[in-house]
Design a protein around this motif. Structure first.
Motif, PDB file in Angstrom:
ATOM      1  N   ALA A 285       0.740  -1.332   0.091  1.00 17.48           N
ATOM      2  CA  ALA A 285       0.144  -0.025   0.139  1.00 17.48           C
ATOM      3  C   ALA A 285       0.851   1.278  -0.092  1.00 17.48           C
ATOM      4  O   ALA A 285       1.870   1.121   0.545  1.00 17.48           O
ATOM      5  N   MET A 286       0.271   2.464  -0.722  1.00 15.88           N
ATOM      6  CA  MET A 286       0.886   3.609  -0.635  1.00 15.88           C
ATOM      7  C   MET A 286       2.376   3.712  -1.002  1.00 15.88           C
ATOM      8  O   MET A 286       3.135   4.380  -0.346  1.00 15.88           O
ATOM      9  N   VAL A 287       2.663   2.864  -2.191  1.00 12.46           N
ATOM     10  CA  VAL A 287       4.391   2.691  -2.473  1.00 12.46           C
ATOM     11  C   VAL A 287       4.880   4.078  -2.714  1.00 12.46           C
ATOM     12  O   VAL A 287       5.894   4.571  -2.493  1.00 12.46           O
ATOM     13  N   ASP A 288       4.205   4.711  -3.717  1.00 12.15           N
ATOM     14  CA  ASP A 288       4.462   5.972  -4.334  1.00 12.15           C
ATOM     15  C   ASP A 288       4.916   7.207  -3.314  1.00 12.15           C
ATOM     16  O   ASP A 288       5.913   7.606  -3.306  1.00 12.15           O
ATOM     17  N   GLU A 289       3.596   7.194  -2.429  1.00  4.91           N
ATOM     18  CA  GLU A 289       3.932   8.070  -1.208  1.00  4.91           C
ATOM     19  C   GLU A 289       5.024   7.952  -0.460  1.00  4.91           C
ATOM     20  O   GLU A 289       5.615   8.666   0.111  1.00  4.91           O
ATOM     21  N   ARG A 515      14.057  10.224   8.187  1.00  3.40           N
ATOM     22  CA  ARG A 515      12.777  10.243   7.989  1.00  3.40           C
ATOM     23  C   ARG A 515      12.207   8.742   8.751  1.00  3.40           C
ATOM     24  O   ARG A 515      12.883   7.770   8.113  1.00  3.40           O
ATOM     25  N   LEU A 516      11.120   8.652   9.510  1.00  5.00           N
ATOM     26  CA  LEU A 516      10.607   7.529   9.704  1.00  5.00           C
ATOM     27  C   LEU A 516       9.188   7.364   9.476  1.00  5.00           C
ATOM     28  O   LEU A 516       8.514   8.414   9.881  1.00  5.00           O
ATOM     29  N   GLY A 517       8.949   6.458   8.551  1.00  8.49           N
ATOM     30  CA  GLY A 517       7.475   6.313   8.057  1.00  8.49           C
ATOM     31  C   GLY A 517       6.790   4.934   8.420  1.00  8.49           C
ATOM     32  O   GLY A 517       7.527   3.977   8.514  1.00  8.49           O
ATOM     33  N   LEU A 518       5.639   5.424   9.081  1.00  4.06           N
ATOM     34  CA  LEU A 518       4.879   4.403   9.506  1.00  4.06           C
ATOM     35  C   LEU A 518       3.473   4.050   8.914  1.00  4.06           C
ATOM     36  O   LEU A 518       2.789   5.235   8.906  1.00  4.06           O
ATOM     37  N   LEU A 519       2.997   2.890   8.493  1.00  6.46           N
ATOM     38  CA  LEU A 519       1.988   2.580   7.676  1.00  6.46           C
ATOM     39  C   LEU A 519       1.081   1.880   8.924  1.00  6.46           C
ATOM     40  O   LEU A 519       1.208   0.786   9.034  1.00  6.46           O
ATOM     41  N   THR A 520      -0.013   2.500   9.322  1.00  2.58           N
ATOM     42  CA  THR A 520      -1.146   2.001  10.245  1.00  2.58           C
ATOM     43  C   THR A 520      -2.225   1.956   9.683  1.00  2.58           C
ATOM     44  O   THR A 520      -2.623   2.257   8.577  1.00  2.58           O
ATOM     45  N   TRP A 521      -3.003   0.829  10.171  1.00  2.00           N
ATOM     46  CA  TRP A 521      -4.165   0.249   9.596  1.00  2.00           C
ATOM     47  C   TRP A 521      -5.245   0.239  10.749  1.00  2.00           C
ATOM     48  O   TRP A 521      -6.550   0.092  10.299  1.00  2.00           O
ATOM     49  N   LYS A 522      -4.762   0.877  11.881  1.00  2.59           N
ATOM     50  CA  LYS A 522      -6.181   0.718  12.935  1.00  2.59           C
ATOM     51  C   LYS A 522      -5.959   2.130  13.998  1.00  2.59           C
ATOM     52  O   LYS A 522      -4.826   2.221  14.092  1.00  2.59           O
ATOM     53  N   TYR A 523      -7.138   2.071  14.856  1.00 13.63           N
ATOM     54  CA  TYR A 523      -6.642   3.184  15.619  1.00 13.63           C
ATOM     55  C   TYR A 523      -5.728   3.000  16.733  1.00 13.63           C
ATOM     56  O   TYR A 523      -5.128   4.005  17.072  1.00 13.63           O
ATOM     57  N   GLN A 576      -7.915   7.691  -4.451  1.00 13.40           N
ATOM     58  CA  GLN A 576      -9.145   7.116  -4.889  1.00 13.40           C
ATOM     59  C   GLN A 576      -8.552   5.995  -6.024  1.00 13.40           C
ATOM     60  O   GLN A 576      -9.334   5.072  -5.876  1.00 13.40           O
ATOM     61  N   ARG A 577      -7.831   6.098  -6.932  1.00 13.62           N
ATOM     62  CA  ARG A 577      -7.314   5.195  -7.672  1.00 13.62           C
ATOM     63  C   ARG A 577      -6.646   3.905  -7.050  1.00 13.62           C
ATOM     64  O   ARG A 577      -6.821   3.020  -7.632  1.00 13.62           O
ATOM     65  N   GLU A 578      -5.855   4.231  -5.888  1.00  9.10           N
ATOM     66  CA  GLU A 578      -5.238   3.091  -5.148  1.00  9.10           C
ATOM     67  C   GLU A 578      -6.402   2.090  -4.682  1.00  9.10           C
ATOM     68  O   GLU A 578      -6.246   1.088  -4.717  1.00  9.10           O
ATOM     69  N   ILE A 579      -7.207   3.014  -3.956  1.00  8.80           N
ATOM     70  CA  ILE A 579      -8.351   1.971  -3.394  1.00  8.80           C
ATOM     71  C   ILE A 579      -9.048   1.344  -4.267  1.00  8.80           C
ATOM     72  O   ILE A 579      -9.450   0.087  -3.924  1.00  8.80           O
ATOM     73  N   SER A 585      -6.304  -1.321   0.829  1.00 14.18           N
ATOM     74  CA  SER A 585      -5.271  -0.013   1.121  1.00 14.18           C
ATOM     75  C   SER A 585      -6.265   1.093   1.735  1.00 14.18           C
ATOM     76  O   SER A 585      -5.802   2.028   2.266  1.00 14.18           O
ATOM     77  N   ARG A 586      -7.573   0.835   1.846  1.00 12.02           N
ATOM     78  CA  ARG A 586      -8.410   1.772   2.149  1.00 12.02           C
ATOM     79  C   ARG A 586      -8.224   2.231   3.679  1.00 12.02           C
ATOM     80  O   ARG A 586      -8.564   3.510   3.965  1.00 12.02           O
ATOM     81  N   SER A 587      -7.916   1.355   4.489  1.00 13.73           N
ATOM     82  CA  SER A 587      -7.490   1.902   5.778  1.00 13.73           C
ATOM     83  C   SER A 587      -6.178   2.329   6.223  1.00 13.73           C
ATOM     84  O   SER A 587      -6.119   2.588   7.341  1.00 13.73           O
TER      85      SER A 587
END
Length: 630
Positions: A285-289, A515-523, A576-579, A585-587
């Motif tokens: 998910a969100m590879v480009d970003e 930079r530290l990048g974190l991909l989270t999926w829940k609250y 929107q296109r990735e979703i 990846s929506r979450s």
């Protein structure tokens, strides 16, 4: 009397005309009349002739005047063009012009440039926008992409500047929401939703059934992960309005012994179109970003991917690294390690570590501290792990109740449940996501009773049924046992502890500006990120507490020591296109934190200010948790 009467009669009577004189008088009158008519006609003719002559002269005069004006305009335009080119040759690449503070839309990373010459080149546009990462030029217009919103703000100041000679350009911010709406509108109404399909349906059967409907792309069917069969629903995308009409005409038609439903699919800028993920595959998910935020600023640097999975993000990072760049990856899953070992053979810049990412400082060595350009953590569980019935992660599937990422270490969930107490189990369920505390208590009660009776299921499906009976009704559209499975998985794999250790390790390893990048999926994951950020947040000059101590107690402010701190970018979300292309990846949310070694922590400022104000002390910093034995 007679004579008087006669005299009276003769005196009143008219004298008769004489023939000769009467005829001559009538002819004279006619001649006079004819003469007057001729004179009148002559005068009219003369007037017309004079009018025509005047009109002809005026038109010629106007034409002469207009011709003179055109000549003057042409000469003036030629002179202005020459002056303009001469001034352009003397002018810099762009001419700064005052503009009011521009508002950059949330998430904006690009500007639209209009007014370019038709033969404008990318090089000319890049000269105007030196921080651009990507430039597309076509027909006098360009789209210029940047890494950060601050770069967009700087680019907007070029509005009215010169690009490629004498042309002045218009620069406006691209609105991401408008782009998403445009993408959605481009395919609005061209997708149909299929229901009541037989479970044995295949894509080839549907393609034959809808032959002639101008199907574009793949036919997408929703599959049952446990059986691999169709779940009765799917989507078709049509390439034309005629194809859409033909497809909709099949509504109610017989297919495989059923009357299927064919309707327009929900498709708008607000809601994502239905999509499916192939079973056992993983789409990062969100590879480009991620690449724009972490890698592009320093392709020669050293990077860490703490969650290798199946290597989606790692391969993308390697594709953007220079030959000098290096990537270290971590994972606990033996299947992931097998994939990573193969990549390690293919690319000498890559190294895999079979250990938790919380150990990144120990794995890279103390000498690596302060030298890493970026750390990336994709939290949660990967799709192949989730889809594999033998791992026990899905309540709908039938497999052993295991829930471990690394099945070679630690104990499975079935063993854990037989040895822990009721109160500890309730805490595990609540911390791991079962927010309904009453439901968590009742689930724990049912599990403890099953353990006491020796009837605790050791497979996922009967265990999920036990949990569902104990929990009762669920208001969310998900399996009633989903949050119980998630909570047990988080506890067994120490996910929250490892996440905190990983963030602390990243802070130690990152260099200034890293930079530290974190991909989270829940609250719960987002909350841990925010807790870590608040404890290490850089003191902002705009914070009132900072202004207070700097202005009223300058000596105390100067005494504060400089130490590593973090700043945070705006949270990034999938497009929107990735979703549409990857529904899972929506979450996802991408958090990017930046390390500075030249500032102060806001927490340290608060400690000093609270002393001066008599407010006691702020909550102490939470030390990183020690790893629990597996």
């Amino acid at each position: 009397a007679a004579g008087g009467g006669g005299g009276g009669s003769d005196g009143g009577a008219k004298r008769p005309r004489e023939e000769g004189s009467g005829g001559a008088g009538g002819a004279g009158d006619e001649a006079e009349k004819a003469r007057r008519t001729a004179a009148r006609e002559a005068r009219k003719a003369a007037k017309k002739a004079a009018k025509a002559e005047r009109a002809t002269g005026t038109l010629a005069g106007k034409q002469d005047a207009q011709g003179g004006k055109k000549d003057k305009k042409a000469k003036k335009a030629k002179k202005d063009k020459a002056d303009k080119c001469a001034s352009a040759a003397r002018a810099p690449a762009w001419t700064p012009a005052w503009t009011p503070a521009a508002v950059v839309p949330l998430g904006c990373r690009a500007v639209i440039v209009e007014g370019l010459a038709n033969d404008a080149t990318q090089g000319e546009v890049r000269a105007l926008f030196p921080k651009a990462t990507k430039v597309n030029v076509a027909r006098g217009k360009a789209r210029v992409a940047f890494l950060e919103p601050s770069d967009v703000s700087e680019a907007l100041k070029r509005d009215g500047g010169r690009c490629g000679g004498a042309s002045r350009v218009t620069v406006t911010a691209e609105d991401p929401q408008a782009v998403a709406a445009e993408i959605a509108a481009a395919s609005e109404g061209r997708e149909v939703f299929l229901k009541y399909l037989p479970y044995s349906t295949t894509e080839d059967q549907l393609r034959d059934f809808f032959d002639g409907c101008d199907i574009v792309g793949d036919i997408r069917l929703m599959h049952d992960p446990s059986t691999g069969k169709c779940k009765g629903i799917g989507w078709l995308t049509l390439g034309s309005a005629e194809g859409q009409r033909k497809a909709l005409s099949h509504n109610g038609a017989r297919f495989g012994g059923r009357n299927i439903s064919v309707t327009l699919a929900t498709n708008s800028a607000k809601w994502a179109r239905g999509t499916v993920q192939d079973i056992g595959t993983h789409t990062p998910a969100m590879v480009d970003e991620t690449l724009r935020a972490l890698v592009l600023p320093d392709p020669d640097g050293v990077y860490v991917d703490g969650t290798f999975g199946r290597g989606g993000h790692s391969r993308a990072i390697l594709s953007r690294l220079s030959p000098k760049g290096r990537l270290h990856a971590f994972d606990l899953d033996p299947e992931a390690i097998l994939v990573a070992k193969q990549l390690e053979k293919e690319d000498s810049r890559f190294t895999i570590h079979h250990r938790p990412f919380g150990d990144m400082v120990q794995a890279l060595g103390e000498e690596a501290a302060g030298s890493v350009s970026g750390v990336f953590l994709d939290l949660g569980i990967s799709s192949p792990q989730f889809d594999a019935a033998g791992r026990g992660f899905r309540p709908e599937a039938d497999g052993p109740l295991d829930l471990r990422f690394d099945q070679t270490r630690g104990e499975p969930a079935s063993a854990l449940l037989k040895r822990i107490g009721r109160e500890e189990l309730i805490d595990i369920l609540v911390v791991g996501g079962e927010s309904d505390k009453a439901a968590a208590r009742r689930i724990a009660d049912a599990i403890m009773l099953a353990v006491r009776a020796g009837t605790l299921p050791e497979r996922t499906r009967p265990f999920a049924e036990l949990v569902a009976r104990a929990k009762g009704k669920e208001y969310q559209a998900m399996h009633p046992a989903k949050m119980t499975f998630q909570a047990l998985r988080i506890h067994l794999n120490q996910e929250f502890e490892e996440m905190t250790r990983g963030m602390c390790g990243a802070l130690e390893l990152l260099k200034h500006g890293g930079r530290l990048g974190l991909l989270t999926w829940k609250y719960s994951e987002c909350q841990l990120v925010m807790d870590f950020y608040r404890e290490h947040e850089e003191a902002r000059d705009t914070a009132d507490i900072v202004r207070y101590i700097r202005e009223s107690q300058p000596d105390a402010y100067e005494a504060l020591r400089v130490q590593p701190a973090m700043s945070m970018d705006d949270v990034r979300r999938p497009s929107q296109r990735e979703i549409q292309e990857n529904s899972r990846s929506r979450s996802a949310l991408l958090h990017v934190l930046r390390k500075t070694t030249r500032g102060m922590r806001l927490h340290d400022v608060e400690v000093e200010a609270y002393k001066l104000l008599g407010w006691g002390a702020p909550p102490p910093l939470t030390p990183p948790p020690a790893p629990r034995p597996w």
